[in-house]
Motif scaffolding. Structure first.
Motif, PDB file in Angstrom:
ATOM      1  N   GLU A 313     -28.956  73.206  -2.073  1.00  0.00           N
ATOM      2  CA  GLU A 313     -30.301  73.216  -2.879  1.00  0.00           C
ATOM      3  C   GLU A 313     -31.294  72.882  -2.030  1.00  0.00           C
ATOM      4  O   GLU A 313     -32.399  73.105  -2.414  1.00  0.00           O
ATOM      5  N   ARG A 342     -34.296  81.535  -5.293  1.00  0.00           N
ATOM      6  CA  ARG A 342     -32.947  81.023  -5.180  1.00  0.00           C
ATOM      7  C   ARG A 342     -33.163  79.397  -5.938  1.00  0.00           C
ATOM      8  O   ARG A 342     -32.174  78.532  -5.997  1.00  0.00           O
ATOM      9  N   ARG A 343     -34.113  79.143  -6.086  1.00  0.00           N
ATOM     10  CA  ARG A 343     -34.392  77.853  -6.573  1.00  0.00           C
ATOM     11  C   ARG A 343     -33.917  76.589  -5.496  1.00  0.00           C
ATOM     12  O   ARG A 343     -33.342  75.558  -5.865  1.00  0.00           O
ATOM     13  N   VAL A 344     -34.483  76.883  -4.261  1.00  0.00           N
ATOM     14  CA  VAL A 344     -34.026  76.030  -3.195  1.00  0.00           C
ATOM     15  C   VAL A 344     -35.130  75.333  -2.810  1.00  0.00           C
ATOM     16  O   VAL A 344     -36.227  75.821  -2.529  1.00  0.00           O
ATOM     17  N   ASN A 345     -35.051  74.116  -2.503  1.00  0.00           N
ATOM     18  CA  ASN A 345     -36.208  73.330  -1.817  1.00  0.00           C
ATOM     19  C   ASN A 345     -36.264  73.541  -0.469  1.00  0.00           C
ATOM     20  O   ASN A 345     -35.311  73.614   0.122  1.00  0.00           O
TER      21      ASN A 345
ATOM     22  N   LYS B  27     -23.133  72.956  -6.517  1.00  0.00           N
ATOM     23  CA  LYS B  27     -23.434  73.971  -5.158  1.00  0.00           C
ATOM     24  C   LYS B  27     -22.104  74.969  -5.396  1.00  0.00           C
ATOM     25  O   LYS B  27     -22.564  76.262  -5.003  1.00  0.00           O
ATOM     26  N   ARG B  30     -23.960  77.859  -7.131  1.00  0.00           N
ATOM     27  CA  ARG B  30     -24.610  78.849  -6.238  1.00  0.00           C
ATOM     28  C   ARG B  30     -24.040  79.738  -5.382  1.00  0.00           C
ATOM     29  O   ARG B  30     -24.405  80.707  -5.192  1.00  0.00           O
ATOM     30  N   TYR B  38     -32.213  77.584 -14.719  1.00  0.00           N
ATOM     31  CA  TYR B  38     -32.797  76.269 -14.011  1.00  0.00           C
ATOM     32  C   TYR B  38     -33.865  75.857 -14.975  1.00  0.00           C
ATOM     33  O   TYR B  38     -34.517  76.526 -15.574  1.00  0.00           O
ATOM     34  N   PHE B  42     -40.910  70.939  -9.791  1.00  0.00           N
ATOM     35  CA  PHE B  42     -40.836  71.176  -7.977  1.00  0.00           C
ATOM     36  C   PHE B  42     -39.316  70.906  -7.760  1.00  0.00           C
ATOM     37  O   PHE B  42     -39.024  71.314  -6.711  1.00  0.00           O
ATOM     38  N   SER B  43     -38.448  70.181  -8.590  1.00  0.00           N
ATOM     39  CA  SER B  43     -37.334  70.145  -8.220  1.00  0.00           C
ATOM     40  C   SER B  43     -36.375  70.681  -9.091  1.00  0.00           C
ATOM     41  O   SER B  43     -35.818  69.819 -10.007  1.00  0.00           O
ATOM     42  N   PRO B  44     -36.288  72.003  -9.484  1.00  0.00           N
ATOM     43  CA  PRO B  44     -35.510  72.454 -10.553  1.00  0.00           C
ATOM     44  C   PRO B  44     -34.162  72.318 -10.539  1.00  0.00           C
ATOM     45  O   PRO B  44     -33.486  72.175  -9.330  1.00  0.00           O
TER      46      PRO B  44
END
Lengths: 630, 236
Positions: A313, A342-345, B27, B30, B38, B42-44
């Motif tokens: 993520e 992708r909701r990736v930080n 993971k 994904r 989600y 800031f951190s979904p």
């Protein structure tokens, strides 16, 4: 019955239930490579001699693991240092160290490759060998034992650990493993001796250093008189191996994804290797010259593929100085757009603070929670010129003011104490610069907008450790007492500042820094000290709670080795250093020029893009050395 | 739309703790390209809830978690996609769509079935089978339940819904697992109470425990109707 209930583990249930984080030892992670033992010729174990969470965060092993497993005849597995709890159990019950994938003993492998990233892991190398039941010294090994290879930055002075290795691979791992494996297969097929294999390696494969084929003699004062090959055809100088085309080299599209949380728990995208800056204290800045970039379109593809294959993520960029990557804007804009979907930080490396980076940071981070980082390294412009750190007071203050306007209110500052030519004025400068940043905040942000609990500055100092292949390799290192005096001066100077309540000061441990300094510029005579210290129980030296300075110092005395010889001694310009037989591409003459420019003239040297300084790295004919010339 | 996923966790995977399993599935979702919902910010993070955490060292053939998805083709396809991205030791056994009014995974847990065997040579005594039968047949079974906050004296008899000694000399226990009150009874606690009653020192390592399945209760407090947690969903 599930197929896996019969899957073999090297450790029994009672052990795995008794130790911390058993997930470190069971393998089976996503993207771990399993092969049929019967169908391969070569078994290789890649080792990072520290605990799993640290070792698994290392990019280099992921690259080599992936590359070697693409070879049909090779199965590469991983092994890390068992943590102290398991270490004790393995010794007590005589359980041999095993590789994660097959859970087979390391001792039965053909090769054990160990990456050596910092000096304080040297005793952990011995732990790995010892638990594997491999003789600690290369001279005692036979074909019954794996060939033990060292690689990584510390191998640019391999001498303190030379007796423990069969060979060192000098330079970047992508280039010569195939040659090495082929030669190994050939020598095995021809029933050559282990020594014949090593000799052939040293003679025919570039970048290979086999310590047993070199003799060292010393002068009466303890410095080196000569360092010469003792076998015909073995090169007197070994030049580092280097990837010439970073875009088309091997890179893992499916890195291993651990179960347990590790230090670097994200996709790591290497954008370039090397650095144009030439900070005079920095070893990496010289070792990886010349700077080579990866093509931005290739990087975009890797980002997408790696996120898909790992499910991570978060993604971060890896390089020594990301702001110097020429397509950084394009890459980050792509990542912001793609990762948002992708909701990736995105975890940004330390970027130079300017309008662009502040804009990007405000998009990917919570401004209120994140902090700005500056690494001025020294407190005054004079000393920053000596170390060739381009960052100026104006850069820092203007960057901070822009950031304060954008809502930031936390600043981290990194400095070094004990740099060559440092005076009390330079130390006071650390406090003054910290104070000026706080003052700039109060001038920039009106009282009613100071919503986030006002400004917080954290100033940290580490102690300067001279490293091989840097212009400062001739420098005298401070004693522990000098270091602590400097830290105390820094603290007092901060206390006298107007805004001292807004500044928090941290300093590093001095004992471990001195130890690192001894090992960094050590010679072969130190090996016996490392061996004795290990036998007395020293390991995990990089972990403060396990570092036993008193045992180390006692061991130096017993072995009749004076640690001061390696740290506080003044070195003459014509001294032969233990690492002089290696070449990282940068010439000793260039380093000497830089040392004199620093200490006698105090002037900076332009970076590689502004003006070539003739360091010698252009012999590779790639990267920044050929930019705009093709 | 809420989806319930049933999986097994066996072999070496029993050493992976609950939090790591959650991270593993985040993971995996994904990797499988599932259109999961989600949270914002800031951190979904994925909207995901696990039914009943499984302790380190236990295997299971009946673990559950719920996720929310924005879209899907079929439940069977989602199951296949997930099975392609997990590691040996984890298998997705079922994926089902939950009705809109389904309760959350954790609150829905009512009972769990376990199989317990003794490691070789670690049986408490030669005639443990008959002694265990008498233990279970008591009118009340007083036990001490230690939680983070307190030490409670409870009776586990009402929570011991079924017990049986199987032909392979393992024990089957069907236990209350509801998260309310003193309901959740762990199998090791039943065995520990038995050992204590027999005056034998208890080492939890002597047990190999597999959770066979986890159940929800479609009946009432007086007339339970336990069904596996995936049976409240539909497999369209």
């Amino acid at each position: 019955m599930n197929q896996n209930t019969t899957q073999k583990l090297a450790l029994t249930d009672d052990i795995l239930l008794a130790i911390e984080k058993p997930a470190r030892y069971i393998g089976n992670e996503v993207n771990a490579v399993i092969k049929d033992k019967e169908k391969i010729d070569i078994r290789m174990a890649m080792c990072f001699p520290d605990v799993y969470e640290i070792g698994m965060s290392h990019l280099g092993i992921q690259i080599l693991y992936d590359m070697l497993n693409h070879y049909e005849d090779t199965w590469c597995e991983r092994v890390y240092s068992p943590w102290v709890d398991l270490d004790a159990i393995m010794r007590e019950r005589h359980i041999p160290l095993f590789a994660l994938e097959s859970q087979d003993p390391i001792k039965d492998f053909d090769f054990l490759g160990i990456t050596i990233q910092y000096e304080l892991c040297y005793t952990n190398i011995l732990q790995i060998l010892d638990l594997s039941d491999i003789p600690l010294e290369a001279k005692d090994r036979t074909w019954e034992h794996p060939i033990v290879i060292g690689g990584g930055p510390c191998t640019y002075n391999p001498e303190p650990i030379a007796p423990f290795f069969d060979l060192f691979y000098i330079g970047e791992g992508e280039t010569r493993y195939r040659d090495l494996l082929d030669l190994y297969k050939k020598c095995k097929a021809e029933h050559k001796s282990r020594e014949e294999f090593l000799l052939e390696t040293a003679r025919t494969i570039p970048g290979m250093y086999v310590p047993q084929f070199y003799d060292v003699t010393y002068k009466e004062d303890g410095t080196i008189e000569s360092f010469t090959p003792n076998k015909e055809g073995v090169p007197a100088t070994i030049t580092k191996e280097m990837v010439t085309d970073l875009t088309h080299t091997t890179y893992p599209e499916k890195p291993v994804v651990p179960f347990t949380k590790i230090t670097q728990d994200r996709v790591v995208l290497e954008i370039q290797r090397g650095c144009i800056r030439g900070c005079r204290f920095c070893q990496a800045g010289q070792l990886y010259r010349p700077v080579r970039e990866k093509d931005v379109d290739t990087l975009k593809q890797y980002a997408v593929t790696m996120l898909k294959n790992t499910g991570h993520e978060e993604i971060s960029l890896s390089s020594l100085s990301s702001s110097d990557y020429s397509a950084l804007n394009e890459l980050i804009e792509f990542l912001i757009e793609d990762c948002d979907k992708r909701r990736v930080n995105i975890s940004l490396p330390s970027l130079r603070i300017d309008a662009f980076s502040l804009d990007v940071m405000s998009k990917v981070q919570d401004v209120k929670k994140s902090s700005l980082t500056f690494a001025p390294e020294a407190g005054t412009q004079r000393l920053r010129d000596v170390i060739n750190k381009g960052l100026t007071r104006e850069d820092i203050l203007n960057g901070s003011i822009e950031a304060f306007k954008g809502g930031w209110s936390r600043v981290k500052l990194y400095f070094m104490l004990g740099l060559p030519t440092e005076t009390e004025e330079d130390i006071a400068g650390i406090a003054e610069l910290s104070n000026e940043i706080a003052a700039a905040y109060f001038e920039t942000v009106p009282k009613e907008e100071r919503s986030n609990g006002s400004i917080q500055i954290v100033a940290s100092t580490s102690f300067f450790i001279p490293k091989p292949f840097t212009p400062f390799q001739w420098a005298r290192m401070c004693t522990k007492e000098e270091f602590l005096d400097k830290a105390s001066l820094t603290r007092k100077a901060i206390m006298t500042q107007l805004n001292q309540k807004r500044i928090k000061y941290n300093w590093h441990e001095a004992d471990a820094s001195v130890m690192e300094g001894i090992l960094a510029r050590g010679d072969r005579k130190i090996a016996s000290v490392i061996l004795s210290a290990y036998k007395k129980g020293c390991f995990y030296d990089a972990w403060g709670e396990y570092f036993k300075n008193d045992v180390w110092m006692e061991t130096f005395a017993e072995c009749n080795v004076d640690p001061d010889f390696y740290t506080v001694r003044e070195r003459s310009l014509d001294e032969i250093f233990p690492w002089d037989f290696l070449s990282c591409g940068v010439s000793k003459d260039f380093l000497k020029r830089e040392w004199l420019r620093a200490t006698t003239e105090g002037v900076t040297t332009p970076n590689c893009r502004l003006q070539c300084q003739g360091c010698g790295a252009n012999q590779y004919g790639v990267g920044v050395c050929t930019e705009g010339r093709s | 739309m809420k989806v319930r996923i049933k999986f097994s966790k066996t072999g070496p995977l029993k050493f992976i703790g609950h939090l790591d399993m959650m991270r593993f599935f985040q993971k995996a979702i994904r990797r499988a390209d599932i259109d999961v919902t989600y949270t914002t910010g800031f951190s979904p993070h994925q909207v995901m809830a696990f039914a009943n955490p499984l302790g380190v060292g236990l295997e299971s053939t009946g673990e559950y978690f719920d996720i929310e998805v924005n879209s899907y083709t079929t439940m069977a396809e989602m199951k296949d996609k997930l099975n392609q991205v997990v590691v040996p030791g984890v298998e997705i056994l079922d994926v089902c769509l939950l009705p809109d009014d389904a309760g959350n995974a954790m609150a829905s847990v009512a009972a769990a079935r376990y199989r317990i065997s003794f490691r070789e040579g670690m049986e408490p005594c030669a005639d443990w089978e008959s002694r265990f039968a008498s233990f279970c047949e008591q009118e009340t079974i007083p036990a001490t339940k230690t939680t983070k906050k307190s030490v409670l004296e409870i009776d586990i008899k009402p929570s011991l819904y079924e017990w049986q000694i199987l032909p392979d000399h393992s024990i089957m226990l069907f236990l209350n697992a509801s998260s309310s009150g003193t309901g959740n009874i762990k199998p090791a606690m039943v065995l520990e109470t038995f050992f204590k009653a027999e005056g034998i020192e208890f080492d939890p390592y002597c047990l190999c425990i597999t959770r066979i399945d986890t159940y929800t209760d479609l009946g009432t407090e007086d007339a339970h109707r336990f069904v596996p947690m995936n049976e409240v969903g539909t497999s369209c």
